[in-house]
Design an enzyme around this catalytic site. Structure first.
Site, PDB file in Angstrom:
ATOM      1  N   GLU A 129      32.347  -0.177  13.296  1.00 39.41           N
ATOM      2  CA  GLU A 129      32.981   0.037  11.979  1.00 39.41           C
ATOM      3  C   GLU A 129      32.775   1.362  11.639  1.00 39.41           C
ATOM      4  O   GLU A 129      31.547   2.006  11.943  1.00 39.41           O
ATOM      5  CB  GLU A 129      32.837  -0.941  10.834  1.00 39.41           C
ATOM      6  CG  GLU A 129      33.230  -0.342   9.613  1.00 39.41           C
ATOM      7  CD  GLU A 129      33.095  -1.736   8.385  1.00 39.41           C
ATOM      8  OE1 GLU A 129      32.370  -2.598   8.753  1.00 39.41           O
ATOM      9  OE2 GLU A 129      33.714  -1.365   7.240  1.00 39.41           O
ATOM     10  N   ASN A 184      35.191  -3.649   5.837  1.00 41.97           N
ATOM     11  CA  ASN A 184      35.640  -3.188   4.530  1.00 41.97           C
ATOM     12  C   ASN A 184      36.360  -1.998   4.745  1.00 41.97           C
ATOM     13  O   ASN A 184      37.411  -1.621   3.869  1.00 41.97           O
ATOM     14  CB  ASN A 184      34.540  -2.951   3.721  1.00 41.97           C
ATOM     15  CG  ASN A 184      33.709  -4.537   3.567  1.00 41.97           C
ATOM     16  OD1 ASN A 184      34.491  -5.473   3.631  1.00 41.97           O
ATOM     17  ND2 ASN A 184      32.704  -4.517   3.102  1.00 41.97           N
ATOM     18  N   ASN A 214      41.297  -7.234   6.881  1.00 40.32           N
ATOM     19  CA  ASN A 214      39.816  -7.740   6.763  1.00 40.32           C
ATOM     20  C   ASN A 214      39.383  -8.596   5.433  1.00 40.32           C
ATOM     21  O   ASN A 214      39.767  -7.782   4.414  1.00 40.32           O
ATOM     22  CB  ASN A 214      38.998  -6.690   7.032  1.00 40.32           C
ATOM     23  CG  ASN A 214      37.739  -6.919   6.969  1.00 40.32           C
ATOM     24  OD1 ASN A 214      36.794  -7.366   8.097  1.00 40.32           O
ATOM     25  ND2 ASN A 214      36.793  -6.477   5.876  1.00 40.32           N
ATOM     26  N   GLU A 215      38.797  -9.306   5.699  1.00 42.04           N
ATOM     27  CA  GLU A 215      38.299 -10.342   4.559  1.00 42.04           C
ATOM     28  C   GLU A 215      38.907 -10.014   3.159  1.00 42.04           C
ATOM     29  O   GLU A 215      38.489  -9.617   2.182  1.00 42.04           O
ATOM     30  CB  GLU A 215      36.850  -9.793   4.136  1.00 42.04           C
ATOM     31  CG  GLU A 215      35.811  -9.763   5.152  1.00 42.04           C
ATOM     32  CD  GLU A 215      34.419  -9.885   5.027  1.00 42.04           C
ATOM     33  OE1 GLU A 215      34.069  -9.140   4.141  1.00 42.04           O
ATOM     34  OE2 GLU A 215      33.661 -10.413   5.809  1.00 42.04           O
ATOM     35  N   TYR A 233      27.068 -14.173   8.104  1.00 39.92           N
ATOM     36  CA  TYR A 233      25.926 -13.278   8.140  1.00 39.92           C
ATOM     37  C   TYR A 233      24.731 -14.407   7.685  1.00 39.92           C
ATOM     38  O   TYR A 233      24.872 -15.026   6.749  1.00 39.92           O
ATOM     39  CB  TYR A 233      25.877 -12.357   7.450  1.00 39.92           C
ATOM     40  CG  TYR A 233      26.728 -11.268   7.939  1.00 39.92           C
ATOM     41  CD1 TYR A 233      26.741 -10.503   8.935  1.00 39.92           C
ATOM     42  CD2 TYR A 233      28.163 -10.960   7.314  1.00 39.92           C
ATOM     43  CE1 TYR A 233      27.680  -9.542   9.697  1.00 39.92           C
ATOM     44  CE2 TYR A 233      29.059 -10.077   7.839  1.00 39.92           C
ATOM     45  CZ  TYR A 233      28.816  -9.348   8.922  1.00 39.92           C
ATOM     46  OH  TYR A 233      29.472  -8.510   9.643  1.00 39.92           O
ATOM     47  N   GLU A 269      33.279 -11.580  12.751  1.00 35.61           N
ATOM     48  CA  GLU A 269      31.846 -11.000  12.150  1.00 35.61           C
ATOM     49  C   GLU A 269      30.710 -12.018  12.021  1.00 35.61           C
ATOM     50  O   GLU A 269      30.964 -13.054  11.532  1.00 35.61           O
ATOM     51  CB  GLU A 269      32.012 -10.498  10.953  1.00 35.61           C
ATOM     52  CG  GLU A 269      32.963  -8.871  10.931  1.00 35.61           C
ATOM     53  CD  GLU A 269      32.893  -8.379   9.423  1.00 35.61           C
ATOM     54  OE1 GLU A 269      31.991  -8.610   8.654  1.00 35.61           O
ATOM     55  OE2 GLU A 269      34.076  -7.730   9.153  1.00 35.61           O
ATOM     56  N   GLN A 284      27.138  -5.512  13.879  1.00 32.23           N
ATOM     57  CA  GLN A 284      27.911  -4.731  14.471  1.00 32.23           C
ATOM     58  C   GLN A 284      26.933  -4.067  16.045  1.00 32.23           C
ATOM     59  O   GLN A 284      26.218  -5.011  16.231  1.00 32.23           O
ATOM     60  CB  GLN A 284      28.320  -3.638  13.631  1.00 32.23           C
ATOM     61  CG  GLN A 284      29.002  -4.039  12.752  1.00 32.23           C
ATOM     62  CD  GLN A 284      29.700  -2.915  11.475  1.00 32.23           C
ATOM     63  OE1 GLN A 284      29.722  -1.687  11.984  1.00 32.23           O
ATOM     64  NE2 GLN A 284      30.187  -3.418  10.224  1.00 32.23           N
TER      65      GLN A 284
HETATM   66  O1  AHR Z   1      29.720  -5.645   8.755  1.00 32.16           O
HETATM   67  C1  AHR Z   1      29.499  -5.326   7.526  1.00 32.16           C
HETATM   68  C2  AHR Z   1      30.617  -5.742   6.555  1.00 32.16           C
HETATM   69  O2  AHR Z   1      30.614  -7.086   6.288  1.00 32.16           O
HETATM   70  C3  AHR Z   1      32.123  -5.441   6.925  1.00 32.16           C
HETATM   71  O3  AHR Z   1      32.336  -4.158   6.558  1.00 32.16           O
HETATM   72  C4  AHR Z   1      32.794  -6.607   6.004  1.00 32.16           C
HETATM   73  O4  AHR Z   1      33.864  -6.864   6.796  1.00 32.16           O
HETATM   74  C5  AHR Z   1      31.758  -7.568   5.973  1.00 32.16           C
HETATM   75  O5  AHR Z   1      31.711  -8.172   4.590  1.00 32.16           O
END
Ligand code: AHR
Length: 506
Positions: A27, A72, A172-173, A244, A292, A354
């Protein structure tokens, strides 16, 4: 003789593994691109400004497909800003990360970097501040072989042949209130369906990923997937999952149960997708793009987030999300990879979020070295050693009580097989107990031939918080599994508490 407590038998096949499960994510965020992969003044930089030492590490990591340019970031991105002569590219505010985007690196430069690292491009379109027209403009620019203004522009910018990008994310999201252009599931589902249909009219061979939830803890999780798929079921191939994990309140044992959370998340999304299929009387199976996943220390124990630059103003390439990973993090991370492989029948694509500097397996210092974080090792070994097909590995082990998941087995394992042999990936999640495994591998032996250990790797550190840093870049690594052996069709190995291992059998 001690009885066996696990088995690797190719008859218990889960699925053929899609190599896109070993994907990554880059990103425009913090020092990922600028002062990460791209640092023109660095002694290791090539003529285009790409650091050769970073390229080498990313190659070693073995990343198949790389999702770009966000995250994002993509929800406010104008892709046209990143193509054409450099002196005409605008500087823009990046609202997602409170930074300034210089647009020095855009589509062409990133595609060139991907050639260096040997990975394929997966693109996300902006469905936050933009819509269908901009998405098909980008698709035409990237994939079309017709003679149009966009493809002429592409040729003038140095690329006559199409980039031929196969996988595309529809935003995205979009369920996240933090997302630029955040919508409810109905509005997003309609927009995604319209955009997908238009994109397929232009290029029927693309594969499309619709946004699922940004995490299973989202208040709309479940209903979001159902509504979005009711609108887009016939238009898309994948639904995304994002997740995450982090240790919270010093509870390492609970953190070590993260794989269970990921597994349940996947199972829930599969059920919802198949329920929508049933209502549509369809045999089609929507696959999961887990695009992700990682360990990320996003929340502090007070519940706050630390994801905006500390510098005043709108800095270029600030230090953001530069998590330092410990041995414990790497063990959890290895278990997440095991979990993805256990679900490889439906998880056909995944992206480690990432790659460089930003919640990343590879770190760099401007003008200085690049090094491997602890999480680098499970990723590179899993990507290199995983064979063609995933096999489930039943294990009898001790267990612990998790606050969220009840009784959780200490040991979690998966194997892969191919013509040359098999690989076992295994984790001991217990913070206190070692585990002795005696695995029946007799089903792997071809007529008359024995099974032997070709290579083995153990990740463990007596200091669970040991990490690799600029000063001590090789503090945590892997060693051959001590005392591992195969005798009479039984593979024996001992796993210390909080450890991960990979074993290649021939
Ligand atoms: O990976 C960091 C962020 O986490 C990304 O930009 C977003 O898609 C997610 O919330």
């Amino acid at each position: 003789m001690t009885p066996t407590n696990a088995a690797i038998d190719p008859r218990f096949e889960i699925s053929r593994i899609d190599r896109r499960i070993f994907g990554g994510f880059v990103e425009h965020l913090g020092r990922h691109i600028y002062d990460g992969i791209h640092e023109p003044g660095h002694p290791a930089a090539d003529a285009d400004g790409f650091r050769a030492d970073v390229v080498e590490l990313v190659r070693e990591l073995g990343v198949s497909t790389i999702r770009y340019p966000g995250g994002n970031f993509v929800s406010g991105y104008r892709w046209e800003d990143g193509v054409g002569p450099h002196d005409e590219r605008p500087r823009r505010l990046d609202l997602a990360w409170h930074s300034t985007e210089t647009n020095e690196v855009g589509l062409h430069e990133f595609a060139r970097w991907l050639e260096l690292v040997g990975s394929d491009l997966m693109l996300a379109v902006n469905l936050g501040t933009r819509g269908t027209q901009e998405a098909i403009d980008l698709l035409e620019y990237v994939n079309s072989d017709a003679d149009t203004s966009w493809t002429r522009q592409r040729a003038a910018n140095g690329r006559r042949d199409p980039f031929a990008v196969r996988m595309w994310c529809l935003g995205n999201e979009m369920d996240g209130p933090w997302q630029l252009g955040h919508r409810n599931a109905d509005d997003y589902g309609k927009l995604a369906s319209r955009t997908a249909k238009a994109m397929r009219m232009l290029d029927p061979d693309i594969e499309l990923v619709v946004c699922g939830s940004s995490g299973s803890g989202m208040p709309t999780f479940g209903s979001w997937e159902r509504t979005v798929l009711e609108h887009t079921f016939d238009d898309v191939d994948f639904i995304s999952c994002h997740s995450y994990y982090q240790e919270r309140f010093g509870n390492a044992q609970e953190f070590l149960a993260s794989g269970v959370d990921m597994s349940r998340f996947i199972a829930s999304v599969v059920s919802i997708a198949d329920a929508v299929a049933a209502t549509k009387k369809s045999d089609k199976r929507i696959m999961i793009s887990f695009d992700e996943w990682n360990v990320w220390y996003l929340h502090n124990d007070e519940g706050g987030q630390d994801d905006k630059p500390r510098e005043p103003g709108w800095p270029v390439a600030p230090r953001l999300l530069e998590d330092r990973y410990s041995a414990l993090d790497a063990v959890v991370f290895g278990d997440l990879l095991i979990t993805l492989l256990q679900h490889s029948d439906r998880v056909r694509s995944a992206s480690l979020a990432q790659l460089v500097n930003v919640i990343a397996p590879v770190m760099t210092e401007p003008g200085g070295p690049a090094w491997r974080q602890t999480t680098f090792h499970p990723f590179s070994l899993t990507s290199r050693l995983a064979g063609e097909r995933a096999i489930s590995v039943p294990v009898l082990s001790g267990s612990f009580e998790s606050e969220r998941f009840g009784t959780v087995p200490n040991v979690n394992a998966v194997a892969t097989v191919d013509d040359a042999g098999a690989t076992l990936f295994v984790v001991n999640r217990s913070t206190g107990d070692g585990e002795d495994l005696r695995i029946d591998v007799s089903a792997l032996a071809a007529a008359g031939a024995g099974v032997s250990v070709i290579e083995s790797h153990l990740l463990h550190d007596d200091d669970r918080y040991a990490a690799n840093t600029l000063d001590e870049p090789e503090r945590v690594g892997v060693v051959p599994v001590p005392g591992i052996s195969v005798e009479d069709g039984v593979l024996s190995l001992s796993l210390p508490p909080i450890s991960w291992a990979a074993v290649r059998l021939g």
